[in-house]
Every structure is written in structure tokens, then in C-alpha cells.
Scaffold this active site. Structure first.
Site, PDB file in Angstrom:
ATOM      1  N   ASP A  15     -42.675  17.527  36.453  1.00  0.00           N
ATOM      2  CA  ASP A  15     -41.668  18.532  36.140  1.00  0.00           C
ATOM      3  C   ASP A  15     -40.443  17.774  35.612  1.00  0.00           C
ATOM      4  O   ASP A  15     -39.712  17.144  36.373  1.00  0.00           O
ATOM      5  CB  ASP A  15     -41.342  19.315  37.418  1.00  0.00           C
ATOM      6  CG  ASP A  15     -40.183  20.279  37.238  1.00  0.00           C
ATOM      7  OD1 ASP A  15     -39.523  20.246  36.184  1.00  0.00           O
ATOM      8  OD2 ASP A  15     -39.930  21.056  38.181  1.00  0.00           O
TER       9      ASP A  15
ATOM     10  N   CYS B 223     -33.405  26.751  45.036  1.00  0.00           N
ATOM     11  CA  CYS B 223     -34.856  26.949  44.818  1.00  0.00           C
ATOM     12  C   CYS B 223     -35.634  25.776  45.402  1.00  0.00           C
ATOM     13  O   CYS B 223     -36.612  25.304  44.806  1.00  0.00           O
ATOM     14  CB  CYS B 223     -35.196  27.141  43.346  1.00  0.00           C
ATOM     15  SG  CYS B 223     -34.426  28.577  42.627  1.00  0.00           S
TER      16      CYS B 223
ATOM     17  N   LYS C 294     -31.533  23.555  29.901  1.00  0.00           N
ATOM     18  CA  LYS C 294     -30.835  22.466  30.608  1.00  0.00           C
ATOM     19  C   LYS C 294     -30.559  21.295  29.661  1.00  0.00           C
ATOM     20  O   LYS C 294     -29.915  20.324  30.033  1.00  0.00           O
ATOM     21  CB  LYS C 294     -31.664  21.987  31.807  1.00  0.00           C
ATOM     22  CG  LYS C 294     -31.869  23.076  32.867  1.00  0.00           C
ATOM     23  CD  LYS C 294     -32.535  22.529  34.093  1.00  0.00           C
ATOM     24  CE  LYS C 294     -33.215  23.579  34.936  1.00  0.00           C
ATOM     25  NZ  LYS C 294     -32.352  24.425  35.733  1.00  0.00           N
TER      26      LYS C 294
ATOM     27  N   HIS D 188     -38.874  21.843  43.269  1.00  0.00           N
ATOM     28  CA  HIS D 188     -38.298  23.166  42.992  1.00  0.00           C
ATOM     29  C   HIS D 188     -39.396  24.196  43.240  1.00  0.00           C
ATOM     30  O   HIS D 188     -40.581  23.900  43.064  1.00  0.00           O
ATOM     31  CB  HIS D 188     -37.874  23.165  41.514  1.00  0.00           C
ATOM     32  CG  HIS D 188     -37.133  24.381  41.061  1.00  0.00           C
ATOM     33  ND1 HIS D 188     -37.759  25.568  40.752  1.00  0.00           N
ATOM     34  CD2 HIS D 188     -35.805  24.587  40.815  1.00  0.00           C
ATOM     35  CE1 HIS D 188     -36.861  26.442  40.337  1.00  0.00           C
ATOM     36  NE2 HIS D 188     -35.668  25.885  40.368  1.00  0.00           N
TER      37      HIS D 188
ATOM     38  N   GLN E 176     -35.150  18.284  35.035  1.00  0.00           N
ATOM     39  CA  GLN E 176     -33.865  17.603  35.268  1.00  0.00           C
ATOM     40  C   GLN E 176     -33.845  16.202  34.666  1.00  0.00           C
ATOM     41  O   GLN E 176     -32.828  15.509  34.769  1.00  0.00           O
ATOM     42  CB  GLN E 176     -33.580  17.510  36.772  1.00  0.00           C
ATOM     43  CG  GLN E 176     -33.485  18.849  37.473  1.00  0.00           C
ATOM     44  CD  GLN E 176     -32.229  19.638  37.096  1.00  0.00           C
ATOM     45  OE1 GLN E 176     -31.282  19.096  36.498  1.00  0.00           O
ATOM     46  NE2 GLN E 176     -32.210  20.908  37.430  1.00  0.00           N
TER      47      GLN E 176
HETATM   48  N1  PLP Z   1     -37.889  22.525  38.111  1.00  0.00           N
HETATM   49  C1  PLP Z   1     -36.686  22.022  38.373  1.00  0.00           C
HETATM   50  C2  PLP Z   1     -36.588  20.647  38.977  1.00  0.00           C
HETATM   51  C3  PLP Z   1     -35.535  22.751  38.091  1.00  0.00           C
HETATM   52  O1  PLP Z   1     -34.330  22.245  38.382  1.00  0.00           O
HETATM   53  C4  PLP Z   1     -35.670  24.043  37.515  1.00  0.00           C
HETATM   54  C5  PLP Z   1     -34.478  24.873  37.244  1.00  0.00           C
HETATM   55  O2  PLP Z   1     -33.510  24.855  37.979  1.00  0.00           O
HETATM   56  C6  PLP Z   1     -36.945  24.526  37.232  1.00  0.00           C
HETATM   57  C7  PLP Z   1     -38.043  23.743  37.543  1.00  0.00           C
HETATM   58  C8  PLP Z   1     -37.167  25.862  36.613  1.00  0.00           C
HETATM   59  O3  PLP Z   1     -36.758  25.868  35.286  1.00  0.00           O
HETATM   60  P1  PLP Z   1     -36.773  27.218  34.435  1.00  0.00           P
HETATM   61  O4  PLP Z   1     -36.158  28.275  35.311  1.00  0.00           O
HETATM   62  O5  PLP Z   1     -35.962  26.918  33.259  1.00  0.00           O
HETATM   63  O6  PLP Z   1     -38.176  27.536  34.123  1.00  0.00           O
END
Ligand code: PLP
Length: 411
Positions: A205, A369, A231, A128, A208
Site C-alpha cells: 500500500d 482508519c 495524496k 489502514h 503514504q
Molecule cells: N492506505 C493508507 C496507508 C492511507 O493512508 C489511506 C488514506 O488515508 C488509504 C490507504 C486509503 O486511500 P484512499 O481513501 O485514497 O483510497
């Protein structure tokens, strides 16, 4: 992911806990298949946030009065619950606004003072933007370079090629636990073991993963693990970074202000120890109270049961999608999470999503993203349907009927 289904849970009753799922959109029952974007919230979480503002609202760690103590208990209670949920120590868990903040904290506070020209950071093709852009900013300022681990045809990491990238110049490997586009679940335990053998720090990260898998962060053996509360059926603006205590103690503050100090003099400031050093200012206290309840809610259902439920939904979903002509699915890793990215021949992703919305269906369309992943597949955008434990088999059937309807309209 091989988990035994649990017939003991009444999933219809679970679904009834989510008020938004009774909504209609454009006169049709809402089918919410966008949980990878943000998860829906059960009554208990909404009630906790409401109750916090109605009965307990005060700032944390400052006031000795009853409300101040209650607010601090709610906030610190969330830390304790989340730590237990992740199987880490509470004094190694920094509460923050979400994964984006958590990764930036590691980038600015751990990597920036440490990296220099000649060093490298390894990322993967499926990251992401939140796990790419902070590292590009660090690379620009330190002279470090970024290397990218590529995928195989099923959307899995090519592990041999990944390990070949882990040369002595690499100081950090940052990768997602579960892909938000492909649903691929990376073997993070094995990958972290290989990195550790080579003296390379690892950041996972977990955005998910935490909503869908029974997690044991301690067993993964990483150095940093990031999660985002919204999430996980919790409120927006909540999340956490777990870091090994040795890192937390060595990392300089990222954001300065109140709450992160022991003593402030104009001659210099002594900073607080542990997570507190990184929690300047007034946090999202009501949100963390809600996140504590969300963690209780997920724990009561049991993450293994949630995983089994979502795998059963995914199995049905894949079978039903097999009947849709002209469908291309991105990502077919065995054991993947219930995230399905797809395109239909001749139809633009946004057109599909817009027409599906008219049928009451909420899916995401776009680059998710994950521009580098879109570049890999040679497409500007995909549609993404992402399921959660509160979805139903009936919704899957209704979704496929709606998809077939809009497909014909666009043909
Ligand atoms: N990393 C992953 C794999 C994600 O799916 C997301 C959100 O869609 C994020 C990071 C970013 O999360 P946040 O916007 O809650 O900081």
C-alpha cells in the site's frame, strides 16, 4: 532516508503555487498539517482540471472526433507519466479511483478465486482499514485466515517475528510502505525479497509513500503496488494499481461494463487485455488529466528534494515538540516520514483538534482508519500532524505556540 538538502529550490515560491494556503480560518492564517489525509493542490493541477472541462471535455476511447482524441490523450498521458514516476510499465498500470479500489481489485480478482481453507494472509499491525477489511471479506468467503505482524516499541515492524509468520500456508503478504499514523517507512524491498523466496505474493500500500519518497516500484520486487492521487497533490478519485503482467493476464474482471471488452455477444464476452480489463465505465478523466500534471509538478521539484525538505521540516518539528510538556508521541522509527501522532496528557484528541482549528490549525484527530493500531497503544484516538513540502518552519513555530495555548486551556 539520508538525502542531501537542495538549496536550489525556492520553497516560498513553491508554496505560493497553492492557493488554499493563503486562506484564513477563524481569522487566523491557515496552517494545513493534514496532508496525510489529503494533499493540497497547486495552481497547475487546478488549471488542468478547469481547462479539461472548458476546452477538451469528451469521453475516452470511444469518439474519433478531436475532443475525444484529446480526452483519451489526457487520460493515457496520465498513465504514461505515472508509470514513469513509479518506474513501472504503463501496460501493467490499472487506473482506478484510489488505493481503496486498487486493494479491493486485488482482493476480489486475484485472492478470491485463489485462496481456500488452510491458506493465510499476513497483514501488519500498522495497516489502514483499506488494507485490512478487503482481506477480512476475502477470508470470510474463502475460509483463509489472517495473521498479524506486530511492532516493536519504536513502531517498526519486528522483522524476525514477521518472517517467522511467513509459513507455507501464507499466500499473500499485504503491508503499507509508510504508516499513515506512525510515519514508519517499512523496508519493503527486503521484506518482498524474503516473501518471494518463500513463494508468497506481496501487495504494498503506497498511499503514504508516493507523495513523499522517490519510488522505484520495479526495484521493490513486489507483486502489487497501490497509490492514490489525492495524496500526491492530484485530484480526488484518482489512483492506480501496478501489478505484474502475469497477474493481470490471469485475473478475471472485477467490474463489468463498457471499455473492458474486446467483443460482447449474448453467448459470452471476450475481455480486453491488461489494465483495460479492469477499467470498466467512464473514468475520472478530468481527474486523471490533473493527476498527470501533479506527477509533472512533483517530478519537476524532484522527489529527492521533496524528501529532503520534509525531513528538514520534521527535524524542526520534533525539536519544537520536545518543548511541549505532557506530550506523548506515537512512533519514533529512525528515518520516519513527516507524520507525527501525539496526545497531550489529560486532553482528548478531538478537543485538542477542535481548539487548534480555532487557531487556524488543521490536524486530524481520531483513529486514522487504523483501529488495530489504536488498540495496540491502548488509546481510542490520537492527534496527527502531517507535513508536506509546501509547509514552512514558521508554521511549525506557530503550531507549537498554538498547541501550548490550547494545552493550557485544557489543563
Ligand atoms: N492506505 C493508507 C496507508 C492511507 O493512508 C489511506 C488514506 O488515508 C488509504 C490507504 C486509503 O486511500 P484512499 O481513501 O485514497 O483510497
Amino acid at each position: 532516508m539520508t538525502v542531501a538538502p537542495s538549496p536550489a529550490i525556492d520553497w516560498a515560491a513553491v508554496r505560493a503555487d497553492f492557493p488554499v494556503l493563503t486562506r484564513e480560518v477563524h481569522g487566523k492564517p491557515l496552517i494545513y498539517f493534514d496532508s496525510a489525509n489529503t494533499g493540497q493542490k497547486p495552481d497547475a493541477v487546478i488549471a488542468t482540471v478547469d481547462d479539461f472541462y472548458r476546452r477538451h471535455n469528451a469521453n475516452v476511447s470511444r469518439a474519433v472526433h478531436t475532443l475525444g482524441t484529446e480526452a483519451t490523450e489526457a487520460y493515457e498521458g496520465a498513465r504514461t507519466k505515472l508509470a514513469r514516476f513509479l518506474n513501472v510499465r504503463g501496460d501493467e498500470l490499472v487506473l482506478c479511483s484510489g488505493t481503496t479500489f486498487a486493494i479491493n481489485l486485488v482482493a476480489y480478482s486475484w485472492a478470491l478465486p485463489r485462496l481456500q481453507p488452510g491458506d493465510a494472509i499476513v497483514l501488519t499491525r500498522m495497516e489502514h482499514h483499506a488494507n485490512i477489511v478487503p482481506w477480512q471479506l476475502v477470508a470470510q468467503r474463502t475460509g483463509a485466515v489472517i495473521k498479524v505482524a506486530e511492532l516493536d516499541e519504536l513502531g517498526r515492524l519486528d522483522l524476525d517475528r514477521l518472517y517467522a509468520l511467513l509459513t507455507p500456508d501464507v499466500k499473500l503478504l499485504a503491508l503499507t510502505h509508510v504508516s499513515n499514523v506512525l510515519g514508519t517507512v517499512n523496508p519493503v524491498r527486503e521484506i518482498c525479497r524474503e516473501a518471494r523466496k518463500r513463494g508468497i505474493a506481496t501487495l504494498i500500500d503506497g498511499s503514504q509513500a508516493a507523495p513523499h519518497l522517490a519510488l522505484d516500484v520495479a526495484a521493490i520486487g513486489c507483486d502489487f503496488y497501490a497509490v492514490t492521487g489525492h495524496k500526491m497533490s492530484g485530484p480526488t478519485g484518482t489512483g492506480a494499481l501496478w501489478a505484474r503482467r502475469e497477474h493481470l493476464d490471469a485475473m478475471p474482471p472485477f467490474i463489468g461494463g463498457g471499455e473492458m471488452i474486446k467483443e460482447v455477444r449474448f453467448e459470452g464476452t471476450v475481455f480486453a487485455d491488461g489494465p483495460r480489463r479492469f477499467e470498466a465505465g467512464t473514468p475520472n478523466i478530468a481527474g486523471f488529466a490533473g493527476l498527470g500534471t501533479a506527477v509533472d509538478y512533483l517530478s519537476a521539484l524532484g522527489m529527492a528534494n521533496i524528501e529532503a525538505r520534509e525531513q528538514a521540516l520534521l527535524e524542526r518539528f520534533n525539536a519544537a515538540l520536545g518543548e511541549v510538556p505532557g506530550l506523548r508521541i506515537f512512533g519514533a522509527a529512525p528515518g520516519k516520514a513527516a507524520v507525527v501522532s501525539f496526545l497531550i496528557e489529560g486532553a482528548h484528541a478531538h478537543d485538542l483538534a477542535t481548539l487548534l482549528d480555532l487557531e487556524g490549525v488543521a490536524i486530524r484527530s481520531g483513529h486514522h482508519c487504523a483501529h488495530p493500531l489504536m488498540q495496540h497503544f491502548g488509546v481510542p484516538a490520537t492527534c496527527r500532524a502531517s507535513l508536506a513540502y509546501y509547509n514552512t518552519f514558521e508554521e511549525i513555530d506557530a503550531f507549537v505556540a498554538a498547541l501550548n495555548k490550547v494545552r493550557k486551556l485544557l489543563a
